[in-house]
Scaffold this active site. Structure first.
Site, short mmCIF file in Angstrom:
data_model
loop_
_atom_site.label_atom_id
_atom_site.label_comp_id
_atom_site.label_asym_id
_atom_site.label_seq_id
_atom_site.Cartn_x
_atom_site.Cartn_y
_atom_site.Cartn_z
N GLY A 1 47.21 31.14 35.92
CA GLY A 1 47.52 31.30 37.34
C GLY A 1 46.31 31.84 38.07
N MET B 1 44.19 34.72 40.51
CA MET B 1 44.05 36.18 40.46
C MET B 1 45.23 36.81 41.22
SD MET B 1 39.96 36.95 40.83
CE MET B 1 40.24 38.72 40.58
N GLY C 1 49.61 38.40 38.10
CA GLY C 1 50.31 39.17 37.08
C GLY C 1 50.08 38.68 35.66
N LYS C 2 48.98 37.98 35.42
CA LYS C 2 48.69 37.46 34.08
C LYS C 2 48.51 38.58 33.06
CE LYS C 2 45.06 35.21 35.33
NZ LYS C 2 45.09 35.73 36.73
N SER C 3 47.73 39.59 33.42
CA SER C 3 47.49 40.71 32.50
C SER C 3 48.78 41.47 32.23
CB SER C 3 46.42 41.65 33.07
OG SER C 3 45.19 40.97 33.22
N GLU D 1 41.22 36.88 29.62
CA GLU D 1 40.09 36.22 30.29
C GLU D 1 39.54 35.06 29.46
OE1 GLU D 1 39.63 36.84 33.26
OE2 GLU D 1 40.28 38.89 33.64
N GLN E 1 39.13 32.02 30.13
CA GLN E 1 38.30 31.04 30.82
C GLN E 1 36.80 31.28 30.59
OE1 GLN E 1 40.06 33.38 32.44
NE2 GLN E 1 38.64 34.48 33.78
N CYS F 1 49.60 34.13 54.63
CA CYS F 1 50.88 33.69 55.19
C CYS F 1 52.11 34.19 54.43
CB CYS F 1 50.92 32.16 55.26
SG CYS F 1 50.98 31.36 53.63
N CYS G 1 47.56 30.42 49.23
CA CYS G 1 48.26 29.16 49.00
C CYS G 1 47.31 28.00 49.28
CB CYS G 1 49.50 29.06 49.90
SG CYS G 1 49.10 28.91 51.66
#
Length: 208
Positions: free
Chosen positions: A12, A14, A17-19, A86, A88, A145, A180
């Site tokens: 996803g 930054m 909430g990946k961590s 991390e 990537q 937004c 978005c």
């Protein structure tokens, strides 16, 4: 009976909430009394050099490594759950290692950005997602937004970054925002990337 391994990829933008999700899965494995090792790429030293850290301050001890071979040197043979933050930033050997570990009956949890600030696939993440048993794609909230955000906006001196700037720039809120697809911006996009298939179809009258 041989344990059934699994590769889970958490991806996803930054601030999605990946961590937090990686730490949640690691904590569940610890509760199940599994032997767990957590690794992170050494490039990411924003909050702590030896910990996976969320943007709201939650941390979990991790081993910083510079590449897949270094990770392998620290990996214990009896580890049951391997978590990697991390992803990537890692080399392509990490994909092969994750597949081998899962095939050997290990649970592998990998987290990383699936797109760079240009909205292009980031590093080895597409390959990891293709090999995964489960892909968890998280979204943030667009700061412009308030709608769901899947993209990472890079800012330079308060302005959207230009296309030709370096792909990797370590930073958090001072350099990045979640946005978005409507609010995301990149300056100086090459003409080849500005072309849109739908525009061409509408102009020629072809049916998709």
């Amino acid at each position: 009976m041989k344990p059934l391994g699994q590769l889970t990829v958490i991806c996803g933008s930054m601030f999605a909430g990946k961590s937090e999700e990686l730490i949640r899965l690691v904590r569940r494995a610890m509760y199940a009394r599994k032997k767990v090792q957590v690794f992170k790429h050494a490039l990411d030293d924003r909050f702590a050099h030896t910990a996976v850290a969320t943007h709201n301050g939650v941390q979990w001890e991790a081993i910083p490594v510079r590449n897949t071979r270094e990770l392998l040197c620290h990996l214990d043979a009896d580890t049951e759950v391997v978590a990697i933050e991390e992803a990537q930033f890692f080399d392509e050997e990490l994909v092969r290692l994750c597949v081998e570990l899962a095939d050997a009956g290990k649970t592998v949890i990998v987290a990383g950005l699936d797109q760079d600030f240009r909205r292009q696939p980031f590093g080895i993440m597409p390959l990891l997602m293709a090999h995964a048993d489960e892909v968890v794609k998280l979204r943030a909230i667009c700061v412009q937004c308030g709608r769901p955000a899947s993209h990472t906006q890079r800012l330079v001196d308060g302005r959207p970054a230009a296309w030709d700037e370096p792909t990797i720039l370590i930073g958090a809120a001072e350099h990045y925002e979640a946005r978005c697809r409507n609010c995301h911006q990149v300056r100086r996009v090459p003409p080849a990337y500005r072309k849109r298939l739908l525009r061409g179809i509408r102009r020629t009258g072809e049916t998709p």
